[in-house]
Motif scaffolding. Structure first.
Motif, PDB file in Angstrom:
ATOM      1  N   VAL A  48       0.799   3.833  -2.902  1.00 53.03           N
ATOM      2  CA  VAL A  48      -0.199   4.911  -3.026  1.00 53.03           C
ATOM      3  C   VAL A  48       0.243   6.115  -2.615  1.00 53.03           C
ATOM      4  N   PHE A  49       0.777   5.762  -1.349  1.00 56.68           N
ATOM      5  CA  PHE A  49       1.284   6.963  -0.373  1.00 56.68           C
ATOM      6  C   PHE A  49       2.682   7.830  -0.972  1.00 56.68           C
ATOM      7  N   GLU A  50       3.406   6.950  -1.560  1.00 50.45           N
ATOM      8  CA  GLU A  50       4.488   7.602  -2.209  1.00 50.45           C
ATOM      9  C   GLU A  50       4.133   7.921  -3.593  1.00 50.45           C
ATOM     10  N   TYR A  51       3.441   7.743  -4.431  1.00 48.73           N
ATOM     11  CA  TYR A  51       2.993   8.279  -5.738  1.00 48.73           C
ATOM     12  C   TYR A  51       2.089   9.321  -5.719  1.00 48.73           C
ATOM     13  N   PRO A 110       0.825  11.711  -2.720  1.00 55.56           N
ATOM     14  CA  PRO A 110       0.764  12.165  -1.369  1.00 55.56           C
ATOM     15  C   PRO A 110      -0.329  13.510  -1.318  1.00 55.56           C
ATOM     16  N   ARG A 111       0.012  14.401  -2.279  1.00 57.41           N
ATOM     17  CA  ARG A 111      -0.839  15.483  -2.499  1.00 57.41           C
ATOM     18  C   ARG A 111      -2.197  15.114  -2.781  1.00 57.41           C
ATOM     19  N   ILE A 121       0.901  -1.300   0.004  1.00 64.94           N
ATOM     20  CA  ILE A 121       0.095   0.019   0.018  1.00 64.94           C
ATOM     21  C   ILE A 121       0.801   1.289   0.109  1.00 64.94           C
ATOM     22  N   THR A 122       2.096   1.228   0.386  1.00 64.81           N
ATOM     23  CA  THR A 122       3.146   2.260   0.429  1.00 64.81           C
ATOM     24  C   THR A 122       2.997   2.967  -0.811  1.00 64.81           C
ATOM     25  N   LEU A 124      -3.927  12.366  -2.452  1.00 62.29           N
ATOM     26  CA  LEU A 124      -4.510  11.909  -1.095  1.00 62.29           C
ATOM     27  C   LEU A 124      -5.046  12.945  -0.103  1.00 62.29           C
ATOM     28  N   GLU A 125      -4.028  13.735  -0.066  1.00 58.64           N
ATOM     29  CA  GLU A 125      -4.493  14.832   0.891  1.00 58.64           C
ATOM     30  C   GLU A 125      -5.721  15.755   0.467  1.00 58.64           C
TER      31      GLU A 125
END
Length: 122
Positions: A25-28, A30-31, A22-23, A33-34
């Protein structure tokens, strides 16, 4: 001694080779998702936290909302000037996630064997 995963585990080993990472998704994203989180927060304040889960005819309605925000992005510009002041693109992404979640909740599998898809389309 039997050759099992548990018996072969040493220190510093994590048996996650067959699990989704799942990392990425956060790595690719981040903005992005925020931005989607801000849409969730706005919706929770305007309606109710997790109220979207019980909306009748959800798949059709979230599809329509996704389309409206795509259209409004073209006619109004990037921001939702009439309501949330958030990016239309973030609202498109939120609605896409809501649609996907509803599909998965309804039992739609994450993927299918290509031969199954071919036989369904014939």
């Amino acid at each position: 001694m039997e050759n099992t995963k548990a018996s072969n585990v040493g220190s510093g080993v994590k048996l996650d080779h067959d699990k989704v990472d799942i990392t990425f998704v956060f790595e690719y994203f981040p903005r992005a998702l925020e931005a989607v989180a801000k849409v969730s927060e706005f919706g929770a304040r305007k309606y109710a936290r997790a109220g979207w889960r019980t909306v009748p005819d959800a798949l059709r309605r979230y599809s329509a909302a996704l389309g409206r925000h795509l259209l409004k992005e073209q006619t109004e510009g990037p921001y939702d000037i009439t309501d949330s002041q958030l990016l239309h693109a973030a609202q498109v992404a939120w609605n896409a996630l809501a649609r996907l979640e509803k599909l998965l909740e309804d039992g739609c599998p994450l993927s299918k064997d290509p031969t199954e898809i071919q036989s369904e389309n014939q």
